[in-house]
Design an enzyme around this catalytic site. Sequence first.
Site, short mmCIF file in Angstrom:
data_model
loop_
_atom_site.label_atom_id
_atom_site.label_comp_id
_atom_site.label_asym_id
_atom_site.label_seq_id
_atom_site.Cartn_x
_atom_site.Cartn_y
_atom_site.Cartn_z
N GLY A 13 0.84 -1.21 0.00
CA GLY A 13 0.00 0.00 0.00
C GLY A 13 0.87 1.25 0.00
N ASP A 105 4.83 -4.49 5.89
CA ASP A 105 5.06 -5.87 6.31
C ASP A 105 5.22 -6.86 5.13
OD1 ASP A 105 4.40 -8.39 7.74
OD2 ASP A 105 2.42 -8.04 6.90
N ASP A 132 2.60 -0.57 11.64
CA ASP A 132 2.56 -1.88 12.28
C ASP A 132 3.82 -2.70 12.02
OD1 ASP A 132 2.03 -2.15 9.62
OD2 ASP A 132 0.38 -3.57 9.84
O1 F6P Z 1 -1.68 0.44 3.71
C1 F6P Z 1 -2.25 -0.34 4.72
C2 F6P Z 1 -3.71 -0.37 4.54
O2 F6P Z 1 -4.15 0.94 4.52
C3 F6P Z 1 -4.54 -1.14 5.53
O3 F6P Z 1 -4.85 -0.45 6.70
C4 F6P Z 1 -5.75 -1.47 4.71
O4 F6P Z 1 -6.45 -2.54 5.21
C5 F6P Z 1 -5.13 -1.78 3.40
O5 F6P Z 1 -4.02 -0.95 3.30
C6 F6P Z 1 -6.04 -1.61 2.22
O6 F6P Z 1 -5.28 -1.69 1.07
P1 F6P Z 1 -5.79 -1.90 -0.40
O7 F6P Z 1 -7.08 -1.22 -0.54
O8 F6P Z 1 -4.71 -1.30 -1.22
O9 F6P Z 1 -5.87 -3.36 -0.60
#
Ligand code: F6P
Length: 325
Positions: A13, A105, A132
């Site tokens: 992300g 992660d 995290d």
């Molecule tokens: O970047 C981390 C995060 O924001 C999480 O808190 C969330 O669950 C996830 O990404 C959602 O990511 P995407 O919509 O890109 O799958």
Amino acid sequence: MSIRNIGILTSGGDSPGMNAAIRAVVRTGVFLGMDVFGIRRGYQGMIEGDIFKMKTTDVSNIIQRGGTILKTARSKEFMTDEGMAKAYDQLQIHGIEGLILIGGDGTFRGANKFFEKYTIPAVGLPGTIDKDLSGTDFTIGFDTAVNTAVEAIDKIRDTAEAHDRLFVVEVMGRDAGYIALNSGIACGAEDILIPEMVTDINDVLCRIDMDERRKKTVHILVVAEGDDYGGSKKVAETIMARFPKLDVRNCVLGHIQRGGAPSYADRVLASRLGHAAVTALNNGTTQVMAGIINGEVVYTPFSNVIKGTTPVSPDMLEMIRVLSV
Ligand code: F6P
């Protein structure tokens, strides 16, 4: 042997401040006499050889921009032996001798698997809004995401106040409640539900009941998306069922928390860690993540960088309840 050619990628992300980190890496690398190669779309771009040489001017005017100019992806193929072999071949083809990896992660899990099979010096940077990861007090993007959530919840409070409504606001954090906890405290939330604590819904309902008796007209509940009760929608529905007279609304903030101009804190953090990462690579400190602990840059071996959350002190939640009376 000194490293001449390095590759840089952003993965997982995106988070505000990734561009500031890319800028710091490219400019430090060039300063040290390296050639810096941008790898687009994370590990997937590495597999596909989507790789280009970067100049210092390629990173002009990006320190203030959200997203990532290198784009990002979550690559399933990279987790396979064939995918990793293709990626390694592409590094060889482009003469890349060292890597800078920016991500969360999943990025470090991918790195650990890759480096079990292939020897290539690398340094990582923590880039995730969720904060995290172990090995660092802050991750690039967290501060901005919390500020974005705070701005949004403040606005929600205005309209909640105007209508005497209860709002259940969902913020991001699949496995970590830091955004919820910090934005909730900063906005004076009446309650905060996070994945690190088992949600006792009866307790939540009981507090709403007490607030109602005291004629408290506005309630803001901040819920992390990974809260174990099942998300903000379910929390809102349960409250509506128990208090049919209450005017309840559910608002999911979603991906606005991932975008936008990085805060000054994220720009500084990204610049420091980007500079430190390339300097480490150049000095032979490798297979580590550069993080920040007590204001100092600290290097943690990849194998020790795990998805981690610091337990939330019950005092903190107690404080929220005392302050939101
Ligand atoms: O970047 C981390 C995060 O924001 C999480 O808190 C969330 O669950 C996830 O990404 C959602 O990511 P995407 O919509 O890109 O799958």
